[in-house]
Design a protein around this motif. Structure first.
Motif, PDB file in Angstrom:
ATOM      1  N   LYS A   1       0.835  -1.201   0.000  1.00 20.74           N
ATOM      2  CA  LYS A   1       0.000   0.000   0.000  1.00 20.74           C
ATOM      3  C   LYS A   1       0.872   1.254   0.000  1.00 20.74           C
ATOM      4  CE  LYS A   1      -3.998  -2.008   2.376  1.00 20.74           C
ATOM      5  NZ  LYS A   1      -4.864  -1.925   3.582  1.00 20.74           N
ATOM      6  N   GLY A   2       0.322   2.321  -0.555  1.00 19.80           N
ATOM      7  CA  GLY A   2       1.058   3.584  -0.597  1.00 19.80           C
ATOM      8  C   GLY A   2       1.425   3.946  -2.015  1.00 19.80           C
ATOM      9  N   GLU A   3       2.145   5.035  -2.160  1.00 25.84           N
ATOM     10  CA  GLU A   3       2.545   5.503  -3.483  1.00 25.84           C
ATOM     11  C   GLU A   3       3.793   4.771  -3.956  1.00 25.84           C
ATOM     12  OE1 GLU A   3       2.983   9.700  -3.404  1.00 25.84           O
ATOM     13  OE2 GLU A   3       0.850  10.085  -3.008  1.00 25.84           O
ATOM     14  N   GLY A   4       3.824   4.491  -5.256  1.00 22.43           N
ATOM     15  CA  GLY A   4       4.975   3.824  -5.856  1.00 22.43           C
ATOM     16  C   GLY A   4       4.935   3.973  -7.365  1.00 22.43           C
TER      17      GLY A   4
ATOM     18  N   GLY B   1       1.291   3.506  -9.647  1.00 24.73           N
ATOM     19  CA  GLY B   1       1.302   2.982  -8.295  1.00 24.73           C
ATOM     20  C   GLY B   1       0.636   3.811  -7.220  1.00 24.73           C
ATOM     21  N   GLY B   2      -0.130   4.809  -7.578  1.00 26.30           N
ATOM     22  CA  GLY B   2      -0.847   5.557  -6.544  1.00 26.30           C
ATOM     23  C   GLY B   2      -1.911   4.692  -5.881  1.00 26.30           C
ATOM     24  N   GLN B   3      -2.125   4.907  -4.606  1.00 25.96           N
ATOM     25  CA  GLN B   3      -3.075   4.081  -3.872  1.00 25.96           C
ATOM     26  C   GLN B   3      -4.482   4.207  -4.432  1.00 25.96           C
ATOM     27  OE1 GLN B   3      -2.576   4.361   0.330  1.00 25.96           O
ATOM     28  NE2 GLN B   3      -4.472   3.297   0.826  1.00 25.96           N
ATOM     29  N   PHE B   4      -4.876   5.420  -4.856  1.00 26.81           N
ATOM     30  CA  PHE B   4      -6.217   5.639  -5.400  1.00 26.81           C
ATOM     31  C   PHE B   4      -6.391   4.903  -6.723  1.00 26.81           C
ATOM     32  CE2 PHE B   4      -9.126   8.034  -8.143  1.00 26.81           C
ATOM     33  CZ  PHE B   4     -10.278   8.016  -7.371  1.00 26.81           C
ATOM     34  N   VAL B   5      -5.362   4.971  -7.587  1.00 30.19           N
ATOM     35  CA  VAL B   5      -5.455   4.347  -8.907  1.00 30.19           C
ATOM     36  C   VAL B   5      -5.580   2.828  -8.789  1.00 30.19           C
ATOM     37  CG1 VAL B   5      -4.256   3.938 -11.092  1.00 30.19           C
ATOM     38  CG2 VAL B   5      -4.183   6.201 -10.042  1.00 30.19           C
ATOM     39  N   THR B   6      -4.694   2.214  -8.011  1.00 31.30           N
ATOM     40  CA  THR B   6      -4.737   0.752  -7.895  1.00 31.30           C
ATOM     41  C   THR B   6      -6.058   0.291  -7.281  1.00 31.30           C
ATOM     42  OG1 THR B   6      -3.525   0.941  -5.796  1.00 31.30           O
ATOM     43  CG2 THR B   6      -2.236   0.399  -7.753  1.00 31.30           C
ATOM     44  N   GLN B   7      -6.569   1.037  -6.319  1.00 28.19           N
ATOM     45  CA  GLN B   7      -7.838   0.671  -5.697  1.00 28.19           C
ATOM     46  C   GLN B   7      -8.987   0.772  -6.697  1.00 28.19           C
ATOM     47  OE1 GLN B   7      -8.057  -0.626  -2.589  1.00 28.19           O
ATOM     48  NE2 GLN B   7     -10.213  -1.032  -3.067  1.00 28.19           N
ATOM     49  N   LYS B   8      -8.964   1.799  -7.539  1.00 23.75           N
ATOM     50  CA  LYS B   8     -10.025   1.966  -8.557  1.00 23.75           C
ATOM     51  C   LYS B   8      -9.984   0.812  -9.561  1.00 23.75           C
ATOM     52  CE  LYS B   8     -12.565   4.838  -9.446  1.00 23.75           C
ATOM     53  NZ  LYS B   8     -13.999   4.960  -9.129  1.00 23.75           N
ATOM     54  N   VAL B   9      -8.775   0.414  -9.980  1.00 22.80           N
ATOM     55  CA  VAL B   9      -8.660  -0.699 -10.931  1.00 22.80           C
ATOM     56  C   VAL B   9      -9.147  -1.993 -10.283  1.00 22.80           C
ATOM     57  CG1 VAL B   9      -7.067  -2.097 -12.299  1.00 22.80           C
ATOM     58  CG2 VAL B   9      -6.767   0.391 -12.184  1.00 22.80           C
ATOM     59  N   LEU B  10      -8.776  -2.226  -9.006  1.00 21.03           N
ATOM     60  CA  LEU B  10      -9.240  -3.424  -8.306  1.00 21.03           C
ATOM     61  C   LEU B  10     -10.766  -3.436  -8.205  1.00 21.03           C
ATOM     62  CD1 LEU B  10      -8.795  -6.003  -6.659  1.00 21.03           C
ATOM     63  CD2 LEU B  10      -8.532  -4.569  -4.620  1.00 21.03           C
ATOM     64  N   GLU B  11     -11.358  -2.296  -7.835  1.00 21.83           N
ATOM     65  CA  GLU B  11     -12.818  -2.218  -7.739  1.00 21.83           C
ATOM     66  C   GLU B  11     -13.476  -2.534  -9.071  1.00 21.83           C
ATOM     67  OE1 GLU B  11     -13.636   1.660  -6.253  1.00 21.83           O
ATOM     68  OE2 GLU B  11     -12.861   1.244  -4.234  1.00 21.83           O
ATOM     69  N   LEU B  12     -12.857  -2.100 -10.166  1.00 18.38           N
ATOM     70  CA  LEU B  12     -13.388  -2.375 -11.503  1.00 18.38           C
ATOM     71  C   LEU B  12     -13.328  -3.869 -11.810  1.00 18.38           C
ATOM     72  CD1 LEU B  12     -14.526  -1.029 -14.054  1.00 18.38           C
ATOM     73  CD2 LEU B  12     -12.168  -0.760 -14.863  1.00 18.38           C
ATOM     74  N   VAL B  13     -12.231  -4.507 -11.431  1.00 18.47           N
ATOM     75  CA  VAL B  13     -12.083  -5.953 -11.630  1.00 18.47           C
ATOM     76  C   VAL B  13     -13.141  -6.710 -10.830  1.00 18.47           C
ATOM     77  CG1 VAL B  13     -10.571  -7.932 -11.190  1.00 18.47           C
ATOM     78  CG2 VAL B  13      -9.618  -5.843 -12.173  1.00 18.47           C
ATOM     79  N   LEU B  14     -13.342  -6.293  -9.582  1.00 18.55           N
ATOM     80  CA  LEU B  14     -14.340  -6.956  -8.732  1.00 18.55           C
ATOM     81  C   LEU B  14     -15.748  -6.757  -9.274  1.00 18.55           C
ATOM     82  CD1 LEU B  14     -12.932  -6.005  -5.180  1.00 18.55           C
ATOM     83  CD2 LEU B  14     -12.555  -8.117  -6.467  1.00 18.55           C
ATOM     84  N   LYS B  15     -16.008  -5.577  -9.805  1.00 16.11           N
ATOM     85  CA  LYS B  15     -17.334  -5.284 -10.355  1.00 16.11           C
ATOM     86  C   LYS B  15     -17.642  -6.150 -11.570  1.00 16.11           C
ATOM     87  CE  LYS B  15     -18.267  -1.448 -12.691  1.00 16.11           C
ATOM     88  NZ  LYS B  15     -18.503  -0.017 -12.983  1.00 16.11           N
TER      89      LYS B  15
END
Length: 455
Positions: free
Chosen positions: A13-16, A88-102
């Motif tokens: 987690k975090g920026e990278g 690697g921003g936390q917001f971006v990766t979370q949005k992509v994960l949410e899209l995959v789950l959806k």
């Protein structure tokens, strides 16, 4: 649930620079098709190659990314796998994960990717545990041990044990099932030799655990002394950074400070403790009691004495605490840049190093003395073919060894061969627990529950 398509963020987690979302299961490629548009729409995504394009939610672009498709069974989980490399921003990766789950995936549980690799037969349970050890490895030596286990060295050794026991089981079954054959010898010399070899090798592996545990977890080294002798300054010198607060006021350190340093490939878990003395300060007194507890648990004690002052009752109290616990100790005479007043004739210390923690004098000599302790413990000698680092493996091998001992006693006492059959099964079952061929849900939950979600 076992065959659901799962997904998780596999990077911290975090920026990278890069964030990786991993997907595993039958719907992996289908989900990717719904959310990924390659830069070249005519390009075949293929397998095991990076493809550049954009992650989108309908007409909205979420991120540009590189994606890789991997076809079962040639993947980590032996299932179809997709890895999405996005920013690697936390917001971006979370949005992509949410899209995959959806779009049809389920959020992976802790260690579920590795659990699927185990359930699908790509690795055994001991190799799965090695994955976690590899992630948490603190030194080159600990990583090397984890790689040996991940490669399957322990599995191969356990399988060789099982083969020897199965050969004996076959002989015992013939004797029990066909008494008319007149086989009187409960265990021929060759089979007994094989059983003794398993017993001896299991013993060696059990004995290797203490060494393996220290290589894996580190040698617990506690820094003790009365207040204001320079313990925190010493810790800062070893770490090469200002980790602990240092003042001239006695009793500054109220709690323990724990850090890890590397001494020639062996992790040293350094614990800076509160100064041991009689005090009416409630908080400081709690720290003193913790210091005494850490002395009991330590593999090595670094006793810091102020060379510029005569021995006091507080020094003697600390020394008595160490002696009562029969701990190996290295005495560090600190503040040698000042006039020397200490006299240690009343004690017979074997290992004494003169230092000035503040001036950084004698620190290398002290590290060499600590390494000498490591040599004495034979921790640095990890040249044996195999060393175990997991208490679960040690316990299973001890049960195997006990069962074999019972077999020898049964033969020597001339007891019925049915008892040999029972103990052979106990030995085989114990070995199978190591590799996971026999495992309860509780064991699996314990092993994989220690993993991070994306692994």
């Amino acid at each position: 649930m076992l065959f659901d398509t799962i997904a998780a963020i596999s990077t911290p987690k975090g920026e990278g620079g890069i964030g990786i979302i991993r997907i595993s299961g039958d719907k992996s490629f289908e989900i990717l098709d719904k959310i990924f548009k390659p830069k070249n729409p005519n390009r075949d995504l293929g397998f095991y190659q990076f493809n550049y394009g954009f992650i989108h939610d309908g007409e909205k672009v979420i991120d540009e990314s590189m994606v890789v498709r991997m076809k079962a069974p040639k993947t980590y989980t032996c299932e179809d796998v997709v890895e999405i490399n996005c920013h690697g921003g936390q917001f971006v990766t979370q949005k992509v994960l949410e899209l995959v789950l959806k779009n049809g995936a389920r959020h992976a549980e802790q260690g579920e990717f590795t659990k699927r690799a185990f359930m699908n037969g790509r690795i055994d349970l001991s190799q799965a545990e090695a994955v976690m050890d590899l992630i948490q490895g603190k030194t080159e030596k600990s990583i090397s041990l984890s790689l040996d286990q991940l490669r399957g060295d322990l599995r191969d050794k356990i399988n060789s044990f099982k083969k020897a026991l199965l050969d004996i089981t076959a002989h015992v079954n013939v004797v029990l099932d066909y008494p008319e054959e007149g086989i009187d010898d409960p265990l021929p010399v060759e089979l007994r030799d094989n059983l003794e070899a398993v017993y001896e090798e299991a013993t060696r592996l059990i004995e290797s655990y203490d060494k393996g545990k220290k290589i894996k977890e580190g040698i617990k080294t506690v820094i003790v002394g009365k207040p204001n002798v320079g313990k925190s300054t010493l810790l800062n010198s070893l770490l090469r950074e200002e980790r602990a607060i240092v003042t001239h006021v006695a009793g500054t350190t109220r709690d323990v400070i724990e850090e890890v340093i590397n001494i020639k490939g062996i992790p040293l878990v350094l614990v800076d403790t509160a100064g041991i003395r009689q005090t009416d300060d409630i908080v400081e007194n709690i720290g003193v009691e913790k210091s005494k507890e850490f002395i009991e648990k330590a593999d090595l004690v670094l006793l810091v004495l102020d060379a510029s002052r005569e021995l006091e009752d507080e020094d003697r109290e600390v020394i008595n605490q160490i002696n009562e616990n029969h701990k190996k100790v290295i005495v560090l005479l600190n503040k040698i840049d000042l006039e020397r007043k200490i006299d240690l004739d009343e004690y017979n210390f074997e290992n004494i190093v003169e230092i000035s923690a503040q001036k950084n004098v004698g620190i290398e000599d002290m590290e060499e003395k600590i390494y000498s302790f490591i040599v004495d413990e034979k921790v640095e000698d990890s040249s044996e073919k195999l060393i175990i680092t997991n208490v679960r493996h040690k316990t299973a091998l001890e049960k195997t060894k006990d069962a074999i001992r019972n077999i020898f006693e049964t033969i020597d006492m001339g007891l019925p061969m049915d008892l040999i059959s029972v103990d052979l099964k106990e030995a085989l079952d114990s070995l199978s627990e190591i590799t996971g061929e026999i495992s309860s849900e509780d064991i699996l939950d314990h092993v994989f529950g220690n993993f991070c979600v994306g692994k």
